[in-house]
Design a protein around this motif. Structure first.
Motif, PDB file in Angstrom:
ATOM      1  N   ASP A 176       1.889  11.695 -15.641  1.00 55.84           N
ATOM      2  CA  ASP A 176       1.865  13.088 -15.033  1.00 55.84           C
ATOM      3  C   ASP A 176       1.432  13.281 -13.542  1.00 55.84           C
ATOM      4  O   ASP A 176       1.773  14.111 -12.821  1.00 55.84           O
ATOM      5  CB  ASP A 176       1.015  14.023 -16.061  1.00 55.84           C
ATOM      6  N   GLU A 177       0.504  12.445 -13.311  1.00 55.35           N
ATOM      7  CA  GLU A 177       0.111  12.145 -11.659  1.00 55.35           C
ATOM      8  C   GLU A 177      -0.095  10.988 -11.435  1.00 55.35           C
ATOM      9  O   GLU A 177      -0.100  10.114 -11.925  1.00 55.35           O
ATOM     10  CB  GLU A 177      -1.242  12.913 -11.871  1.00 55.35           C
TER      11      GLU A 177
ATOM     12  N   VAL B 219       6.563   3.637  -6.703  1.00 54.07           N
ATOM     13  CA  VAL B 219       5.967   3.201  -7.929  1.00 54.07           C
ATOM     14  C   VAL B 219       5.872   4.411  -8.668  1.00 54.07           C
ATOM     15  O   VAL B 219       6.492   4.895  -9.853  1.00 54.07           O
ATOM     16  CB  VAL B 219       5.268   1.989  -8.259  1.00 54.07           C
ATOM     17  N   ASN B 220       5.016   5.187  -7.928  1.00 49.18           N
ATOM     18  CA  ASN B 220       4.519   6.385  -9.038  1.00 49.18           C
ATOM     19  C   ASN B 220       5.522   7.517  -8.862  1.00 49.18           C
ATOM     20  O   ASN B 220       5.889   8.167  -9.806  1.00 49.18           O
ATOM     21  CB  ASN B 220       3.368   6.953  -7.951  1.00 49.18           C
ATOM     22  N   ALA B 221       6.475   7.739  -7.910  1.00 49.75           N
ATOM     23  CA  ALA B 221       7.862   8.499  -7.782  1.00 49.75           C
ATOM     24  C   ALA B 221       8.615   8.289  -9.049  1.00 49.75           C
ATOM     25  O   ALA B 221       8.838   9.369  -9.620  1.00 49.75           O
ATOM     26  CB  ALA B 221       8.260   8.511  -6.358  1.00 49.75           C
TER      27      ALA B 221
ATOM     28  N   THR C   3       0.915  -1.279  -0.050  1.00 46.36           N
ATOM     29  CA  THR C   3      -0.105  -0.198  -0.232  1.00 46.36           C
ATOM     30  C   THR C   3       0.879   1.235  -0.008  1.00 46.36           C
ATOM     31  O   THR C   3       0.515   2.383  -0.776  1.00 46.36           O
ATOM     32  CB  THR C   3      -0.834  -0.013   1.317  1.00 46.36           C
ATOM     33  N   LEU C   4       2.195   1.355   0.596  1.00 44.29           N
ATOM     34  CA  LEU C   4       2.973   2.323   0.601  1.00 44.29           C
ATOM     35  C   LEU C   4       3.770   2.492  -0.603  1.00 44.29           C
ATOM     36  O   LEU C   4       3.987   3.505  -1.014  1.00 44.29           O
ATOM     37  CB  LEU C   4       3.870   2.280   2.020  1.00 44.29           C
ATOM     38  N   ILE C   5       4.188   1.246  -1.103  1.00 49.99           N
ATOM     39  CA  ILE C   5       5.086   1.215  -2.320  1.00 49.99           C
ATOM     40  C   ILE C   5       4.173   1.790  -3.497  1.00 49.99           C
ATOM     41  O   ILE C   5       4.702   2.549  -4.581  1.00 49.99           O
ATOM     42  CB  ILE C   5       5.465  -0.135  -2.398  1.00 49.99           C
ATOM     43  N   LEU C   6       2.841   1.235  -3.484  1.00 49.45           N
ATOM     44  CA  LEU C   6       1.879   1.628  -4.677  1.00 49.45           C
ATOM     45  C   LEU C   6       1.008   2.955  -4.270  1.00 49.45           C
ATOM     46  O   LEU C   6       0.237   3.037  -5.069  1.00 49.45           O
ATOM     47  CB  LEU C   6       1.102   0.743  -5.086  1.00 49.45           C
ATOM     48  N   SER C   7       1.402   3.899  -3.377  1.00 50.06           N
ATOM     49  CA  SER C   7       0.609   4.837  -2.928  1.00 50.06           C
ATOM     50  C   SER C   7       0.643   5.827  -3.957  1.00 50.06           C
ATOM     51  O   SER C   7       1.658   6.060  -4.640  1.00 50.06           O
ATOM     52  CB  SER C   7       1.124   5.511  -1.641  1.00 50.06           C
ATOM     53  N   PRO C   8      -0.713   6.486  -4.362  1.00 45.51           N
ATOM     54  CA  PRO C   8      -0.535   7.619  -5.356  1.00 45.51           C
ATOM     55  C   PRO C   8       0.040   8.711  -5.207  1.00 45.51           C
ATOM     56  O   PRO C   8      -0.072   9.829  -5.958  1.00 45.51           O
ATOM     57  CB  PRO C   8      -2.203   7.847  -5.709  1.00 45.51           C
ATOM     58  N   THR C   9       0.403   9.048  -3.773  1.00 45.33           N
ATOM     59  CA  THR C   9       1.201  10.244  -3.429  1.00 45.33           C
ATOM     60  C   THR C   9       2.650  10.190  -3.745  1.00 45.33           C
ATOM     61  O   THR C   9       3.050   9.394  -4.254  1.00 45.33           O
ATOM     62  CB  THR C   9       1.082  10.351  -1.859  1.00 45.33           C
ATOM     63  N   ASN C  10       3.327  11.406  -3.627  1.00 45.38           N
ATOM     64  CA  ASN C  10       4.856  11.337  -3.804  1.00 45.38           C
ATOM     65  C   ASN C  10       5.676  10.207  -3.012  1.00 45.38           C
ATOM     66  O   ASN C  10       6.737   9.971  -3.315  1.00 45.38           O
ATOM     67  CB  ASN C  10       5.296  12.748  -3.431  1.00 45.38           C
TER      68      ASN C  10
END
Length: 319
Positions: free
Chosen positions: A165-166, A154-156, A143-150
């Motif tokens: 872009d987001e 993965v998202n970073a 949940t932390l690794i795939l979090s949509p926040t910065n």
């Protein structure tokens, strides 16, 4: 003393059948060791089967169950939620089973090709470790690794590379939840699944590889004509045994699902849980027992069908 120990063997060799009580006394040590296992099986596997009768009853709260025949099954087959959970269970379980088995076989073959023994042992230990992590901890980590926040790794990385872009809410997206679920399962269970295949590979006669090398067979051909045929029986056995569990999918789904992806993630066991504890009304244990019974019957049928297929393919089954 030696004659006494040899007597039963001599009788068996001569074809004379010993009386039952004599056999029980002679093998009393084995039967005594078997008693705890027998008690465990009866208490935790057979006595609970008495509760199957509630599938044919209306049993709400602490009231006495009322026999209603097949009404629970009629209700079950008319509920859209049941059919959605049933299809999700089949699809998710079968894909998960095939992916995990394929990756376990592939990883076993790669580990088997390693020649540096110390590195091989370290690699085996590393890939085994995720299996010992509980699903609650695994869900928290991913949940932390795939979090949509910065803060999501993965998202970073994807945003830094300019691919997106987001941030993407992988575990809350109807398009991404299942792929992420499969990835997490492969990460957690593949290493442990290699144990069985590695044991099979270690039993292959090295002289077969030496003879193949002398005949000019390369590494790929040795793997194709020696290693994979030796693994085929084990692969079939693992698939059949794991098919018995595909209808019991619960913990891994329960800790990763949320309301945003309930249509894609709801399986029979989570459906039973929701109907029992989170339905907002007085739980009907008769109905949820009927759903559980139907799930068990389907699982049993799948195992018997695959066992029959094993007879056709290998000439023998495992049941």
């Amino acid at each position: 003393m030696s004659n006494k120990g040899k007597a039963p063997a001599a009788n068996a060799a001569g074809g004379n059948k010993r009386p039952l009580l004599v056999s029980l006394y002679y093998y009393r040590g084995f039967y005594i060791m078997f008693i705890p296992v027998l008690i465990f099986a009866i208490v935790f596997h057979y006595l609970p089967m008495v509760g199957i009768r509630y599938a044919f009853c209306s049993y709400k709260g602490i009231k006495d169950p009322v026999f209603i025949g097949l009404q629970n099954f009629q209700k079950m087959f008319s509920m859209p939620g049941f059919w959605s959970a049933f299809s999700n269970t089949i699809v998710i379980s079968v894909v998960k089973l095939l992916l995990n088995t394929f990756m376990a076989v592939a990883l076993s073959l790669m580990l088997n090709e390693l020649r540096y023994l110390k590195f091989k042992k370290v690699a085996q230990t590393i890939v085994y470790l995720p299996h010992f992590m509980s699903w609650v901890v695994t869900a928290s980590v991913f949940t932390l690794i795939l979090s949509p926040t910065n803060e999501g790794l993965v998202n970073a990385i994807l945003m830094k590379l300019g691919i997106i872009d987001e941030g993407i809410y992988f575990l809350g997206s109807q398009d991404w939840w299942r792929p992420m679920y499969y990835v997490i399962n492969v990460w957690k269970d593949t290493g442990w699944g290699t144990i069985i295949f590695m044991a099979t590979l270690s039993g292959i006669n090295p002289e077969l590889y030496e003879a193949a090398s002398m005949d000019g067979a390369g590494r790929w051909n040795r793997m194709r004509y020696i290693t994979l045929p030796a693994l085929s029986n084990t692969i079939m056995t693992v698939l059949i045994l794991n098919l018995a569990k595909i209808m019991n999918l619960f913990e891994s789904v329960f800790v990763l699902q949320n309301d945003a992806v309930i249509k894609q993630s709801d399986v029979l066991q989570t459906y039973i849980y929701t109907q029992t504890f989170n339905s907002g009304a007085l739980p009907d244990y008769g109905y949820t027992t009927a759903v559980g019974l139907a799930s068990s019957i389907v699982g049993c049928i799948l195992v018997l069908v695959c066992n029959r297929a094993s007879y056709k393919i290998r000439g023998r089954g495992i049941v």
